[in-house]
Scaffold this motif. Structure first.
Motif, PDB file in Angstrom:
ATOM      1  N   ASP A 216       0.953  -1.183   0.018  1.00 41.34           N
ATOM      2  CA  ASP A 216       0.062   0.077   0.055  1.00 41.34           C
ATOM      3  C   ASP A 216       0.813   1.447  -0.108  1.00 41.34           C
ATOM      4  N   HIS A 217       2.370   1.043  -0.221  1.00 40.08           N
ATOM      5  CA  HIS A 217       3.021   2.312   0.070  1.00 40.08           C
ATOM      6  C   HIS A 217       2.655   3.444  -1.276  1.00 40.08           C
ATOM      7  N   PRO A 218       2.734   4.541  -1.149  1.00 42.79           N
ATOM      8  CA  PRO A 218       2.276   5.251  -2.186  1.00 42.79           C
ATOM      9  C   PRO A 218       3.300   5.207  -3.438  1.00 42.79           C
ATOM     10  N   MET A 219       4.564   5.282  -2.992  1.00 43.38           N
ATOM     11  CA  MET A 219       5.653   5.172  -3.991  1.00 43.38           C
ATOM     12  C   MET A 219       5.592   4.058  -4.884  1.00 43.38           C
ATOM     13  N   LEU A 220       5.240   2.599  -4.184  1.00 48.01           N
ATOM     14  CA  LEU A 220       5.152   1.260  -4.948  1.00 48.01           C
ATOM     15  C   LEU A 220       3.827   1.331  -5.879  1.00 48.01           C
ATOM     16  N   ALA A 221       2.732   2.044  -5.353  1.00 47.58           N
ATOM     17  CA  ALA A 221       1.520   2.042  -6.133  1.00 47.58           C
ATOM     18  C   ALA A 221       1.960   3.003  -7.430  1.00 47.58           C
ATOM     19  N   ALA A 222       2.844   3.948  -7.346  1.00 45.76           N
ATOM     20  CA  ALA A 222       3.234   4.664  -8.541  1.00 45.76           C
ATOM     21  C   ALA A 222       3.949   4.017  -9.321  1.00 45.76           C
ATOM     22  N   ALA A 223       4.895   3.180  -9.150  1.00 45.93           N
ATOM     23  CA  ALA A 223       5.740   2.269  -9.637  1.00 45.93           C
ATOM     24  C   ALA A 223       5.048   1.315 -10.533  1.00 45.93           C
ATOM     25  N   ILE A 224       3.923   0.631  -9.792  1.00 45.69           N
ATOM     26  CA  ILE A 224       2.968  -0.571 -10.413  1.00 45.69           C
ATOM     27  C   ILE A 224       2.191  -0.040 -11.334  1.00 45.69           C
ATOM     28  N   GLY A 225       1.908   1.444 -11.284  1.00 48.53           N
ATOM     29  CA  GLY A 225       1.057   2.205 -12.175  1.00 48.53           C
ATOM     30  C   GLY A 225       1.767   2.352 -13.642  1.00 48.53           C
ATOM     31  N   LEU A 226       2.983   2.755 -13.470  1.00 44.72           N
ATOM     32  CA  LEU A 226       3.958   3.252 -14.446  1.00 44.72           C
ATOM     33  C   LEU A 226       4.309   1.916 -15.199  1.00 44.72           C
ATOM     34  N   LEU A 227       4.970   1.116 -14.570  1.00 45.02           N
ATOM     35  CA  LEU A 227       5.571  -0.201 -15.050  1.00 45.02           C
ATOM     36  C   LEU A 227       4.126  -0.867 -15.840  1.00 45.02           C
ATOM     37  N   GLY A 228       3.324  -1.339 -15.135  1.00 43.58           N
ATOM     38  CA  GLY A 228       2.115  -1.932 -15.753  1.00 43.58           C
ATOM     39  C   GLY A 228       1.646  -1.088 -16.885  1.00 43.58           C
ATOM     40  N   GLY A 229       1.245   0.001 -16.744  1.00 43.64           N
ATOM     41  CA  GLY A 229       0.853   0.823 -17.849  1.00 43.64           C
ATOM     42  C   GLY A 229       1.880   0.689 -19.337  1.00 43.64           C
ATOM     43  N   LEU A 230       3.182   0.971 -18.901  1.00 51.61           N
ATOM     44  CA  LEU A 230       3.983   0.889 -20.014  1.00 51.61           C
ATOM     45  C   LEU A 230       4.028  -0.589 -20.620  1.00 51.61           C
ATOM     46  N   PHE A 231       3.783  -1.588 -19.885  1.00 51.10           N
ATOM     47  CA  PHE A 231       3.800  -3.036 -20.584  1.00 51.10           C
ATOM     48  C   PHE A 231       2.412  -2.874 -21.114  1.00 51.10           C
ATOM     49  N   LEU A 232       1.197  -2.617 -20.586  1.00 47.86           N
ATOM     50  CA  LEU A 232       0.022  -2.515 -21.597  1.00 47.86           C
ATOM     51  C   LEU A 232       0.092  -1.594 -22.744  1.00 47.86           C
ATOM     52  N   LEU A 233       0.868  -0.827 -22.872  1.00 50.73           N
ATOM     53  CA  LEU A 233       1.140   0.273 -24.148  1.00 50.73           C
ATOM     54  C   LEU A 233       1.674  -0.596 -25.145  1.00 50.73           C
ATOM     55  N   TRP A 234       2.808  -1.377 -24.614  1.00 51.03           N
ATOM     56  CA  TRP A 234       3.510  -2.155 -25.485  1.00 51.03           C
ATOM     57  C   TRP A 234       2.788  -3.148 -26.164  1.00 51.03           C
ATOM     58  N   MET A 235       2.031  -4.189 -25.085  1.00 52.95           N
ATOM     59  CA  MET A 235       1.220  -5.040 -25.785  1.00 52.95           C
ATOM     60  C   MET A 235       0.187  -4.715 -26.687  1.00 52.95           C
TER      61      MET A 235
ATOM     62  N   TRP B 240      -0.934   7.302 -16.392  1.00 47.78           N
ATOM     63  CA  TRP B 240      -1.647   8.608 -15.804  1.00 47.78           C
ATOM     64  C   TRP B 240      -1.765   8.376 -14.276  1.00 47.78           C
ATOM     65  N   THR B 241      -2.310   7.482 -13.765  1.00 48.27           N
ATOM     66  CA  THR B 241      -2.533   7.140 -12.484  1.00 48.27           C
ATOM     67  C   THR B 241      -1.206   7.063 -11.420  1.00 48.27           C
ATOM     68  N   GLY B 242      -0.212   6.295 -12.373  1.00 50.45           N
ATOM     69  CA  GLY B 242       1.107   6.289 -11.631  1.00 50.45           C
ATOM     70  C   GLY B 242       1.695   7.651 -11.575  1.00 50.45           C
ATOM     71  N   VAL B 243       1.642   8.339 -12.612  1.00 48.27           N
ATOM     72  CA  VAL B 243       2.517   9.817 -12.446  1.00 48.27           C
ATOM     73  C   VAL B 243       1.684  10.655 -11.458  1.00 48.27           C
ATOM     74  N   GLY B 244       0.195  10.416 -11.264  1.00 49.87           N
ATOM     75  CA  GLY B 244      -0.511  11.308 -10.312  1.00 49.87           C
ATOM     76  C   GLY B 244       0.032  10.776  -8.911  1.00 49.87           C
ATOM     77  N   ALA B 245       0.254   9.506  -8.586  1.00 53.54           N
ATOM     78  CA  ALA B 245       0.655   8.922  -7.346  1.00 53.54           C
ATOM     79  C   ALA B 245       1.953   9.542  -6.983  1.00 53.54           C
ATOM     80  N   ALA B 246       2.833   9.527  -8.202  1.00 47.56           N
ATOM     81  CA  ALA B 246       4.203   9.666  -7.865  1.00 47.56           C
ATOM     82  C   ALA B 246       4.403  11.473  -7.440  1.00 47.56           C
ATOM     83  N   ILE B 247       3.770  12.176  -8.125  1.00 46.84           N
ATOM     84  CA  ILE B 247       3.702  13.589  -7.968  1.00 46.84           C
ATOM     85  C   ILE B 247       2.857  14.003  -6.635  1.00 46.84           C
ATOM     86  N   GLY B 248       2.136  13.005  -6.261  1.00 44.25           N
ATOM     87  CA  GLY B 248       1.183  13.294  -5.138  1.00 44.25           C
ATOM     88  C   GLY B 248       0.042  14.097  -5.351  1.00 44.25           C
TER      89      GLY B 248
END
Length: 215
Positions: free
Chosen positions: A67-86, A207-215
């Motif tokens: 539930d850590h905010p930075m981990l949530a941001a990383a999950i959003g970014l990495l997961g989103g990039l993977f889905l963009l690629w796929m 977008w969710t990951g970026v939002g979580a990263a910048i607070g």
């Protein structure tokens, strides 16, 4: 609640998220058209393995870490990039007529089975909403059943993944049964739609990951 009742209850809780559109469902549809009903159980096996790891982590008290905010941001970014690629790869291939229905008698072999299991696992862990559901909803169920003993926790897990297996197999069977009436044009159109859906979903996750990263 007895163990059978818990299994049925867990199945009912899981049905809503399972039938909602998502990356796993998109994979089942596109691959099911090419390979038939077996795509459902194979993709579900990869998904179920990730579910097992998540249940184990939550049972061991890892929910607070996830539930850590930075981990949530990383999950959003990495997961989103993977889905963009796929999705981008799938849509590009369809738009350029690179995707073809397999010919009669074409055999996929064991490697295909393994790749489908891996694809089920990859699309699961790349979906940030999967983490959010388990942290926000599933974690409470895991805590409750863990307090009732290991057998109750197992019954909860079996009921949960049973919903995945039944829905994905049904979905793959439905789209697979129509392959004899499909041509390459229809197949490419469906791939393009699913690819665009994955791109849209990936953009939302980034977008969710970026939002979580910048607070």
């Amino acid at each position: 609640m007895n163990h059978l009742g818990l299994l049925v209850w867990s199945f009912g809780v899981a049905i809503g998220p399972v039938i909602s559109p998502g990356p796993v469902g998109a994979v089942v549809v596109t691959e099911g058209m090419r390979r038939g009903f077996r795509v459902g159980p194979l993709v579900s096996t990869g998904h179920a393995l990730m579910e097992l790891l998540m249940v184990g982590a939550l049972a061991l008290g890892m929910g607070r870490v996830l539930d850590h905010p930075m981990l949530a941001a990383a999950i959003g970014l990495l997961g989103g990039l993977f889905l963009l690629w796929m999705g981008g790869t799938m849509g590009w291939a369809a738009a350029h007529h690179r995707s073809k229905l397999p010919q009669a008698g074409e055999s996929a072999g064991l490697a295909v089975g393994r790749s489908l299991i891996g694809l089920g696992a990859a699309t699961t862990v790349s979906n940030p909403f999967w983490y959010l559901w388990w942290i926000g909803v599933g974690g409470g169920y895991v805590l409750l059943t863990r307090q009732q003993g290991l057998i109750s926790l197992v019954a909860f897990y079996v009921g949960h993944v049973l919903a995945d297996y039944m829905w994905s197999t049904l979905l793959a069977s439905v789209v697979g049964s129509g392959r004899r009436w499909l041509n390459d044009t229809v197949y490419q159109a469906l791939l393009l739609v699913c690819g665009l859906f994955l791109v849209y979903t990936g953009l939302r996750f980034v977008w969710t990951g970026v939002g979580a990263a910048i607070g």
